[in-house]
Write a protein that holds these residues in place. Structure first.
Motif, PDB file in Angstrom:
ATOM      1  N   ASP A 112      40.197  37.887  40.588  1.00 21.54           N
ATOM      2  CA  ASP A 112      38.772  37.690  39.587  1.00 21.54           C
ATOM      3  C   ASP A 112      37.718  37.026  40.610  1.00 21.54           C
ATOM      4  OD1 ASP A 112      40.298  35.107  39.105  1.00 21.54           O
ATOM      5  OD2 ASP A 112      39.159  34.898  37.026  1.00 21.54           O
ATOM      6  N   ASP A 113      38.282  35.577  41.100  1.00 21.61           N
ATOM      7  CA  ASP A 113      37.488  34.938  41.763  1.00 21.61           C
ATOM      8  C   ASP A 113      37.038  35.437  42.946  1.00 21.61           C
ATOM      9  OD1 ASP A 113      38.009  32.646  40.378  1.00 21.61           O
ATOM     10  OD2 ASP A 113      38.881  31.562  42.053  1.00 21.61           O
ATOM     11  N   LEU A 117      32.949  36.554  44.112  1.00 21.08           N
ATOM     12  CA  LEU A 117      32.511  36.244  45.524  1.00 21.08           C
ATOM     13  C   LEU A 117      31.931  37.574  46.278  1.00 21.08           C
ATOM     14  CD1 LEU A 117      31.282  34.092  47.599  1.00 21.08           C
ATOM     15  CD2 LEU A 117      33.627  34.001  48.562  1.00 21.08           C
ATOM     16  N   GLY A 118      32.836  38.384  46.309  1.00 17.48           N
ATOM     17  CA  GLY A 118      32.429  39.864  46.856  1.00 17.48           C
ATOM     18  C   GLY A 118      31.089  40.548  46.305  1.00 17.48           C
ATOM     19  N   GLY A 153      48.552  50.210  35.084  1.00 16.20           N
ATOM     20  CA  GLY A 153      47.823  50.066  36.181  1.00 16.20           C
ATOM     21  C   GLY A 153      46.690  49.215  36.330  1.00 16.20           C
ATOM     22  N   GLY A 154      45.816  48.995  37.035  1.00 14.92           N
ATOM     23  CA  GLY A 154      44.958  47.876  36.956  1.00 14.92           C
ATOM     24  C   GLY A 154      45.405  46.959  37.977  1.00 14.92           C
ATOM     25  N   ILE A 155      44.460  45.842  38.443  1.00 11.89           N
ATOM     26  CA  ILE A 155      44.887  44.762  39.192  1.00 11.89           C
ATOM     27  C   ILE A 155      45.385  43.471  38.553  1.00 11.89           C
ATOM     28  CG2 ILE A 155      43.567  45.759  41.319  1.00 11.89           C
ATOM     29  CD1 ILE A 155      41.526  43.624  40.881  1.00 11.89           C
ATOM     30  N   ASN A 165      43.820  41.854  33.487  1.00 11.28           N
ATOM     31  CA  ASN A 165      42.838  41.625  32.609  1.00 11.28           C
ATOM     32  C   ASN A 165      41.238  42.041  33.032  1.00 11.28           C
ATOM     33  OD1 ASN A 165      42.195  39.792  34.610  1.00 11.28           O
ATOM     34  ND2 ASN A 165      42.475  38.065  33.585  1.00 11.28           N
ATOM     35  N   VAL A 166      40.506  42.059  32.132  1.00  8.59           N
ATOM     36  CA  VAL A 166      39.161  42.585  32.265  1.00  8.59           C
ATOM     37  C   VAL A 166      38.509  41.542  33.440  1.00  8.59           C
ATOM     38  CG1 VAL A 166      36.823  43.144  31.589  1.00  8.59           C
ATOM     39  CG2 VAL A 166      39.022  43.692  30.085  1.00  8.59           C
ATOM     40  N   PRO A 167      38.741  40.243  33.434  1.00 12.08           N
ATOM     41  CA  PRO A 167      38.016  39.352  34.251  1.00 12.08           C
ATOM     42  C   PRO A 167      38.203  39.799  35.926  1.00 12.08           C
ATOM     43  CG  PRO A 167      38.919  38.113  32.552  1.00 12.08           C
ATOM     44  CD  PRO A 167      39.213  39.508  32.333  1.00 12.08           C
ATOM     45  N   ALA A 168      39.646  40.244  35.984  1.00 10.26           N
ATOM     46  CA  ALA A 168      39.733  40.731  37.495  1.00 10.26           C
ATOM     47  C   ALA A 168      39.182  42.044  37.697  1.00 10.26           C
ATOM     48  CB  ALA A 168      41.136  40.600  37.858  1.00 10.26           C
TER      49      ALA A 168
END
Length: 377
Positions: A112-113, A117-118, A153-155, A165-168
């Motif tokens: 998520d961090d 930044l990206g 799935g998901g990261i 989670n959604v934050p990532a």
């Protein structure tokens, strides 16, 4: 004419620069109280985590990587609103400060961090010509590697964890949809957003839960059924990006559903709730950012309602601001009067950079809507 349209056009008629001026005052306060050189290194800036700051914070021992990403995003907002050579210099210094404080790396262990930044670096590249190619390559390679089939799935939230989670996934989906080096990136963004919708959406309210835990065999071990404002914002932002050039209408429909869910199940009389200080201090501002983006990019998907939520929250945040050196001081709850901290031992949320950046972000969201309405008038 609905509430959001009437408000935006009325504000533009009364004073085309009302919210732009308030955003400028908010920016001035945050930068004056919080931005400092990194360890006295020339050509750097970083946001100090608190004001008044403890010794530890003044020394930037704690520096909050993702807070800095959102400071950068707000600086880009301000540069788009009112271009300035001084601010452009600050943007470059801030990016340099982030990289040096991160030991000359662009990434860390938290997906998520690096997505946050990206997003900020991509906007800096697009809007002010910052050379962010190496940074974006490093960040997007890491995000692409984060996808697995665990939990459907998901990261991951971070490397070596069992939380998705959604934050990532929210900010990563926005970034990959915007960056889209090839069709695969856009498909990754779709897959992340589909996963959030399929596994984390509350069917009763339409809001997104925070995440889920996975078991060693790859199954779902449990749902993290907390509802945070910023998760609604990033999911909405991903839908807005994916709605571009989409003929199915599914992404615009999901955006509209999310806006209504926020209005009916999160906001109180149109005001977005806060989440105290710390990381939670940024949550309302992030939701306001993507509500404004949705209103501008997808006006047919309840854009008036999205605008109304932003303006109502901004009104309350401004009305309840406190007096502090150099500019307004915002509270963690827009609807409650802010109180100026008495010193570095004061535990008030108003001390936190996250809370002040959120207030600034809300002002910039309102200014963006105001500017858009002025252009249409």
């Amino acid at each position: 004419m609905t509430r959001g349209t009437e408000y935006a056009e009325g504000a533009a008629e009364q004073s085309p620069q009302l919210w732009a001026a308030r955003a400028a005052f908010a920016e001035q306060g945050v930068l004056a109280r919080h931005l400092r050189r990194l360890w006295a290194i020339p050509g750097t800036r970083l946001g100090v985590a608190t004001w008044p700051a403890s010794v530890r914070h003044r020394l930037l021992v704690n520096w909050n990587y993702w807070w800095q990403a959102n400071v950068l995003d707000c600086l880009i907002d301000a540069q788009v609103r009112a271009p300035s050579a001084n601010r452009l210099s600050t943007i470059h210094k801030h990016v340099r400060g982030i990289r040096l404080r991160n030991f000359r790396q662009w990434t860390n262990e938290y997906y998520d961090d690096i997505a946050w930044l990206g997003l900020a670096l991509l906007r800096a590249s697009d809007e002010v010509g910052l050379d962010a190619e190496d940074a974006l390559d490093a960040i997007t390679v890491r995000l692409r590697e984060g996808w697995t089939d665990h939990g459907g799935g998901g990261i991951w939230w971070r490397r070596g964890d069992n939380l998705k989670n959604v934050p990532a996934n929210g900010p990563a989906a926005i970034l990959l949809a915007r960056f889209a080096q090839d069709r695969a990136d856009r498909q990754r963004a779709r897959s992340m957003t589909d996963w959030m919708d399929g596994y984390l959406r509350d069917r009763e309210t339409g809001l997104l839960f925070d995440g889920l835990r996975t078991s060693p065999d790859g199954g779902v071990a449990g749902l993290v059924d907390i509802v945070y404002t910023y998760n609604q914002g990033t999911f909405l932002g991903a839908c807005v990006e994916l709605a571009a050039d989409d003929r199915s209408g599914v992404w615009a429909e999901r955006a509209e559903r999310t806006i209504h869910a926020v209005a009916h199940h999160l906001a109180v009389d149109g005001v977005l709730p806060g989440r105290r200080g710390g990381d939670g201090g940024l949550f309302a501002g992030i939701l306001a950012r993507y509500l404004a983006l949705s209103a501008i990019r997808l006006p047919e998907a309840s854009g008036d309602l999205a605008s109304w939520l932003v303006f109502t929250t901004a009104d309350e945040a401004w009305r309840n601001r406190a007096v502090a050196p150099s500019g307004p001081l915002f509270g963690d709850e827009a609807g409650i009067p802010a109180i100026t901290p008495r010193g570095p031992r004061d535990g008030r949320a108003e001390r936190d950079l996250s809370v002040q950046v959120s207030g600034w972000m809300i002002m910039e969201a309102a200014a963006a809507l105001e500017g858009h309405a002025s252009m249409r008038a």
